[in-house]
Design an enzyme around this catalytic site. Structure first.
Site, PDB file in Angstrom:
ATOM      1  N   SER A 128       0.890  -1.320  -0.018  1.00 48.72           N
ATOM      2  CA  SER A 128      -0.112   0.061  -0.201  1.00 48.72           C
ATOM      3  C   SER A 128       0.921   1.343  -0.036  1.00 48.72           C
ATOM      4  O   SER A 128       2.001   1.200   0.507  1.00 48.72           O
ATOM      5  CB  SER A 128      -0.733   0.033   1.145  1.00 48.72           C
ATOM      6  OG  SER A 128      -1.919  -0.877   1.153  1.00 48.72           O
ATOM      7  N   SER A 160       3.238  -4.262   7.531  1.00 46.71           N
ATOM      8  CA  SER A 160       3.141  -4.959   8.742  1.00 46.71           C
ATOM      9  C   SER A 160       4.665  -5.438   9.527  1.00 46.71           C
ATOM     10  O   SER A 160       5.215  -5.931   8.684  1.00 46.71           O
ATOM     11  CB  SER A 160       2.395  -6.494   8.852  1.00 46.71           C
ATOM     12  OG  SER A 160       1.046  -6.138   8.203  1.00 46.71           O
ATOM     13  N   GLU A 244      -2.624 -14.954  -0.264  1.00 46.64           N
ATOM     14  CA  GLU A 244      -2.933 -14.460   1.173  1.00 46.64           C
ATOM     15  C   GLU A 244      -4.453 -14.654   1.739  1.00 46.64           C
ATOM     16  O   GLU A 244      -4.869 -15.015   2.548  1.00 46.64           O
ATOM     17  CB  GLU A 244      -2.605 -12.799   0.967  1.00 46.64           C
ATOM     18  CG  GLU A 244      -2.576 -12.171   2.146  1.00 46.64           C
ATOM     19  CD  GLU A 244      -2.244 -10.725   2.010  1.00 46.64           C
ATOM     20  OE1 GLU A 244      -2.344 -10.024   3.141  1.00 46.64           O
ATOM     21  OE2 GLU A 244      -2.200 -10.115   1.102  1.00 46.64           O
ATOM     22  N   ASN A 362     -12.924  -6.267   2.242  1.00 42.97           N
ATOM     23  CA  ASN A 362     -13.991  -7.000   2.184  1.00 42.97           C
ATOM     24  C   ASN A 362     -15.027  -6.505   1.021  1.00 42.97           C
ATOM     25  O   ASN A 362     -15.516  -7.131   0.357  1.00 42.97           O
ATOM     26  CB  ASN A 362     -14.838  -7.584   3.243  1.00 42.97           C
ATOM     27  CG  ASN A 362     -13.967  -8.329   4.117  1.00 42.97           C
ATOM     28  OD1 ASN A 362     -12.830  -8.768   4.001  1.00 42.97           O
ATOM     29  ND2 ASN A 362     -14.723  -9.126   5.084  1.00 42.97           N
ATOM     30  N   GLU A 363     -14.899  -5.396   0.951  1.00 42.14           N
ATOM     31  CA  GLU A 363     -15.665  -4.626  -0.243  1.00 42.14           C
ATOM     32  C   GLU A 363     -14.947  -4.920  -1.817  1.00 42.14           C
ATOM     33  O   GLU A 363     -16.008  -5.137  -2.537  1.00 42.14           O
ATOM     34  CB  GLU A 363     -15.490  -3.000  -0.248  1.00 42.14           C
ATOM     35  CG  GLU A 363     -16.610  -2.609   0.899  1.00 42.14           C
ATOM     36  CD  GLU A 363     -15.869  -2.865   2.347  1.00 42.14           C
ATOM     37  OE1 GLU A 363     -14.837  -2.924   2.798  1.00 42.14           O
ATOM     38  OE2 GLU A 363     -16.708  -3.063   3.453  1.00 42.14           O
TER      39      GLU A 363
END
Lengths: 381, 317
Positions: A128, A160, A244, A362-363
């Site tokens: 990202s 992360s 993933e 999730n969208e």
């Protein structure tokens, strides 16, 4: 159609169970989102690796056991049932390693995989950017051709555990003039301690530095840091994100163990009048079983030579919603203790809240399900 | 471990699908709800010829033994096609009666052949389609049976294709074992779950087809995210119920069956809510065939084990 394990699979399970029983630390390690916990988890990776349990599905030459998908799922069930520590190397093992197996040179595999298997090098992802989240293909960080390699500049974020990790992998724009945003991207590995890299930890919701921003200012990456062909980064990365969302990141063992723990808590503290809580405990057990069986179906398809595509989005929506519901129920069951930041389920709850966001929101997953599995027309996002 | 349907199992489901597609089941349902059993009994015999009831009957009585996975496949097809009639109850009765040699000899060969339509219900509940059945078995602390003609007064279900009659004990206790009583209840629960899943699959498929062709604001409504995401969630619900059904059919354990029932029932009911909402006002009409499935989802969610009963069963272990 059957759900029977072979004698060989039973023996593998017994071997894993015995090793875990003898080696899993009696006391939980400190949170892996802290510097102290990160070091303790790195040491645990080395212990796993010493007996070839850190990367069971890899070929033996890189530290694995050549386990097939069924054995891997069995190992995961045993791992979580034993209450073993979280895997600090998971981003490398689940995201980078499958990419290396599919797209890298033998030299790259030999250079990167063994130290990943032992936890000597821990990898962070760098996907990202501040302006490129769900619309990842719009990313702006660049890799410019230079003598003997590439020069990286730009900003990555939500990386992360990059605050403590050693190296990172991600995609960068190598051809700003390519016709479409998905073209002209290249998959690269780089050293988080190289000159020009600044890592700024970001506190997640509970304040722990679980992820970080990366500022890159003309960071040199030699040619051998490029995975696959220059300009093919998007296609290569997508094969990784499929892993993933799909089988590799959240194995059913994690949820089976958590649901069993929740059911045990409920049995110990149950209030017979509280049928609403009872129903949600039952749903946790049912959901874990559903996810396990759904995964066995996919594993059987793999074994039969099929590939799993957009179906991995069903997985991701299911486990991420499930994980939150399970933890919410656990906190409710704890009563006043449920509010405590160091409570038994607190860290898991905070982690579960991120599930519907990372690895493709999730969208985005629901768009994929609707368009690729149900055949609905593409619309504006 | 190979948790996939075999080629034979998939072919079996496909052949039932083809047979039921040709049977014009919406017309059959509309006749059945008006008490005209003729077209429905024709379908019944074809289903029997395809071997479906034989899957619940031991070989000694002209059956194929209990084959739960094949039964689940068959009942999913019955649900997908909205076929009316006491199919679940007849299959469960076969398991109940297999526990008594005399009753088995009397009933099972005729059940396997599709000659006997029977129903069964919990005492104090309602016997489904008793007016079409020649035997009504009532389950309680003892099991009793009544023959045709004593159905009593019709009570209309919210699903008008389900014709209900009060189930009261009649006559002497039948010599069936407690084990066969439990097995009958569990099979009824499993097959109701399979039927519910089939109902949900059809509701989703019909709604997906509808939102692709229904245009508003100059675009198919299926291109809107609010519509897509609701359908995506509906698919997630159905796809995670499916393996629970197959898993329960393989283990035939009580908690596994209960888990499959609550999950398939809820997923199917959620599919009905989605189907109604996304069809809009046209979906709220009796006239549209969609209503035949819409009305079924709620009763099937609760029949042979409500969600609450099933969840409690799962926790009993």
């Amino acid at each position: 159609m059957d759900l029977d394990f072979s004698a060989e699979q039973d023996a593998f399970r017994a071997e894993a169970r015995a090793w875990l029983a003898a080696n899993v630390p009696a006391e939980p390690l400190p949170s892996l989102e802290t510097e102290e916990g990160f070091a303790a988890h790195r040491a645990w990776e080395a212990r796993l690796a010493a007996d070839r349990w850190s990367v069971v599905s890899w070929p033996e030459e890189f530290g694995g056991r050549g386990a097939d998908i069924f054995q891997w799922l069995i190992f995961e069930e045993e791992y979580f049932a034993a209450g073993a520590p979280g895997r600090v190397s998971q981003n490398g093992i689940n995201l980078l390693a499958p990419t290396l197996f599919d797209h890298a040179t033998q030299e790259q595999r030999a250079r990167v995989l063994p130290s990943m298997a032992t936890g000597e090098v821990i990898w962070a992802q760098a996907w990202s950017e501040p302006e490129s989240g769900s619309d990842l293909a719009s990313l702006r960080s660049t890799a410019v051709r230079t003598e003997g390699g590439w020069s990286l500049s730009g900003q990555k974020t939500w990386s992360s555990r990059a605050a403590f990790a050693d190296k990172a992998f991600g995609i960068f724009r190598t051809d700003p003039d390519a016709g479409r945003p998905h073209r002209g991207l290249t998959y690269l590995m780089f050293d988080l301690r190289a000159p020009g890299v600044t890592v700024r930890p970001i506190g997640r919701l509970d304040g722990k530095p679980a992820f970080a921003e990366l500022f890159l200012d003309e960071v040199f990456v030699p040619d051998e840091g490029v995975i696959g062909e220059v300009g093919q980064g998007w296609r290569i990365a997508m094969s990784t994100t499929g892993n993933e969302r799909g089988l590799m990141l959240r194995s059913p063992g994690r949820f089976l163990a958590a649901a069993d723990r929740l059911a045990a808590d409920w049995r110990a503290h149950r209030d017979p009048a509280e049928t609403a809580v009872r129903d949600r405990v039952a749903d946790a057990l049912i959901g874990a079983r559903a996810y396990q069986l759904f995964t066995w179906t996919n594993a059987s398809r793999f074994a039969a030579g099929e590939t799993i595509g957009a179906e991995s989005s069903l997985n991701k929506v299911f486990w991420s919603e499930y994980d939150i519901a399970l933890h919410e129920t656990a906190l409710e069951l704890l009563g006043p203790e449920g509010e405590l930041a160091d409570g038994e389920w607190a860290e898991g709850y905070v982690f579960s809240l991120a599930g519907p966001i990372y690895a493709g929101t999730n969208e985005i997953q629901r768009d994929i399900i609707a368009e690729r599995l149900l055949g609905l027309p593409k619309g504006r996002r | 471990m190979r948790f996939l349907l075999t080629r034979e199992q998939a072919d079996f489901a496909r052949s039932l699908d083809a047979m039921l597609t040709a049977a014009d089941t919406p017309a059959v349902v509309r006749a059945w709800e008006n008490g005209d059993h003729g077209p429905g009994l024709t379908v019944w015999r074809r289903v029997a010829e395809a071997g479906v009831f034989a899957l619940a009957v031991p070989e000694t009585y002209d059956g194929m033994g209990l084959l739960p996975v094949e039964l689940v496949l068959a009942f999913r097809e019955l649900g997908r096609h909205g076929v009316p009639g006491p199919y679940v109850e007849t299959a469960a009765a076969a398991v109940l009666l297999a526990g008594s040699p005399d009753l088995a000899k009397e009933w099972l060969p005729r059940i396997a052949a599709g000659e006997a339509v029977v129903t069964l219900a919990e005492e104090g509940g309602y016997a489904l389609d008793a007016d079409a059945a020649e035997g009504v078995f009532v389950l309680g602390d003892r099991v009793t049976g009544a023959s045709a003609g004593s159905a009593g007064e019709l009570r209309v279900s919210a699903d008008t294709a389900r014709r209900l009659y009060a189930a009261e004990r009649a006559g002497d206790a039948l010599p069936v074992s407690p084990e066969s009583l439990t097995a009958a209840r569990e099979l009824a629960m499993l097959l109701t779950a399979a039927q519910a899943l089939g109902v949900g699959d059809t509701l989703l498929a019909q709604t997906v087809a509808y939102v692709k062709q229904r245009t508003q604001f100059g675009t198919p409504i299926g291109a809107f995210q609010a519509v897509k995401h609701r359908l995506a969630d509906t698919l997630v619900g159905l796809e995670f119920a499916r393996p629970l059904l197959y898993g329960a059919a393989l283990s035939m354990s009580g908690p596994d069956i209960a888990a499959a029932k609550v999950t398939a029932g809820e997923a199917s009911y959620a599919a009905a809510r989605t189907a109604l909402q996304l069809h809009g006002a046209i979906g709220y009409t009796q006239e549209l065939d969609l209503s035949l499935w819409l009305r079924k989802a709620r009763p099937l969610r609760d029949a042979w084990g409500t969600p609450g009963v099933c969840r409690a069963r799962v926790l009993e272990g």
